[in-house]
Design an enzyme around this catalytic site. Structure first.
Site, PDB file in Angstrom:
ATOM      1  N   GLU A 139      59.615 -41.176 -13.486  1.00 28.13           N
ATOM      2  CA  GLU A 139      59.503 -39.798 -13.968  1.00 28.13           C
ATOM      3  C   GLU A 139      58.690 -38.975 -12.968  1.00 28.13           C
ATOM      4  OE1 GLU A 139      60.069 -39.613 -18.495  1.00 28.13           O
ATOM      5  OE2 GLU A 139      57.958 -39.938 -18.147  1.00 28.13           O
ATOM      6  N   HIS A 187      52.320 -42.848 -19.325  1.00 24.80           N
ATOM      7  CA  HIS A 187      53.034 -41.564 -19.202  1.00 24.80           C
ATOM      8  C   HIS A 187      52.162 -40.602 -18.390  1.00 24.80           C
ATOM      9  CE1 HIS A 187      54.838 -37.717 -20.230  1.00 24.80           C
ATOM     10  NE2 HIS A 187      55.928 -38.395 -20.536  1.00 24.80           N
TER      11      HIS A 187
HETATM   12  C1  PEP Z   1      58.848 -37.070 -20.649  1.00 30.16           C
HETATM   13  O1  PEP Z   1      57.825 -36.468 -20.962  1.00 30.16           O
HETATM   14  O2  PEP Z   1      58.861 -38.304 -20.615  1.00 30.16           O
HETATM   15  C2  PEP Z   1      60.027 -36.291 -20.309  1.00 30.16           C
HETATM   16  C3  PEP Z   1      60.983 -36.882 -19.648  1.00 30.16           C
HETATM   17  O3  PEP Z   1      60.018 -34.985 -20.706  1.00 30.16           O
HETATM   18  P1  PEP Z   1      61.188 -33.894 -20.476  1.00 30.16           P
HETATM   19  O4  PEP Z   1      62.492 -34.558 -20.814  1.00 30.16           O
HETATM   20  O5  PEP Z   1      60.845 -32.789 -21.410  1.00 30.16           O
HETATM   21  O6  PEP Z   1      61.131 -33.494 -19.048  1.00 30.16           O
END
Ligand code: PEP
Length: 249
Positions: free
Chosen positions: A171, A99
């Site tokens: 992400e 992450h």
């Molecule tokens: C995450 O930390 O994996 C994430 C997607 O956070 P958020 O949905 O708060 O952007």
């Protein structure tokens, strides 16, 4: 063969036992109220001390319980770490690896992440590998290069392990916790590249999107990805459930 659709909650360092019980209760009620089975696999990754509680709350259901991190060694002198075999021992279904908060705050590099990835696979725990570029990298036009670099860990998975359920969460770091999700076109472009690169080697790959997902975002992007990894909006059971429903195709 095809990857499954997943909608996974990442609680990060939030919620106590009572709050998790309430969340689970609400999710189960919402599930039972539906007339048909939900067509995504729902999972939740609470903090380590609450994994067993979550396992027992969701016992006998299809809800998966995951961990937010792990250490790749089986056991030994690694004070403060939780090993892959300990996660397996308590029945963890999936584990979030790499992450961006771990990469940035805890300085995890691609080499460490690769070891964790291979170790999770060896133990039969579904790895959810997070990849994504920072704002600076995006502005410099480096998105593809960064993703390629982060995916080297996946390319090193030995051939005899490629039949696994492999989950990649794209992400973009600039979209996490900012309230500014990436645009569907951008998500589609990056996710297609990831899939084209890996789909021959990993027939059961699923590529999720993560970054400021809410129910509208889920609806908008459901056809361009295989589900989502949800942070902030997952803390509220009703919102999270709506997101899961909206990710169905
Ligand atoms: C995450 O930390 O994996 C994430 C997607 O956070 P958020 O949905 O708060 O952007």
């Amino acid at each position: 063969m095809k990857g499954q659709r997943y909608v996974l909650a990442n609680f990060k360092m939030n919620k106590n036992t009572g709050e998790i019980k309430k969340w689970a209760d609400q999710i189960l009620q919402l599930l039972y109220k539906r007339h048909e089975k939900i067509r995504v696999r729902i999972g939740v990754a609470p903090s380590f001390p609450h994994i067993l509680t979550a396992k027992s709350l969701f016992y006998g259901t299809d809800i998966m319980v995951g961990a937010q991190n792990m250490y790749y060694e089986e056991k030994g002198a690694f004070t403060g770490e939780v090993s892959v075999s300990q996660l397996k021992d308590i029945g963890v279904d999936f584990v979030i690896i790499g992450h961006s908060e771990r990469r940035k705050i805890f300085k995890e590099d691609n080499e460490l992440i690769e070891k964790k990835l291979i170790s999770a696979i060896r133990y039969g725990i579904i790895p959810v590998l997070c990849i994504g570029e920072t704002l600076e990298e995006r502005e410099k036009g480096l998105t593809e290069k960064v993703i390629d670099e982060q995916l080297k860990a996946v390319e090193k998975i030995p051939d005899e392990m490629t039949e696994i359920d492999l989950v990649i969460a794209y992400e973009p770091v600039w979209a996490i916790g900012t309230g500014i999700p990436a645009k569907p076109d951008h998500i589609a472009e990056v996710i297609n590249k990831i899939k084209n690169k890996l789909k021959n080697k990993f027939p059961k790959i699923s590529v999720l999107y993560g970054g400021s997902i809410d129910e509208n975002v889920a609806k908008e992007i459901r056809h361009v990805c295989d589900g989502g990894l949800v942070g902030s909006s997952s803390l509220d059971a009703q919102k999270f459930f709506k997101i899961a429903e909206n990710f169905q195709t």
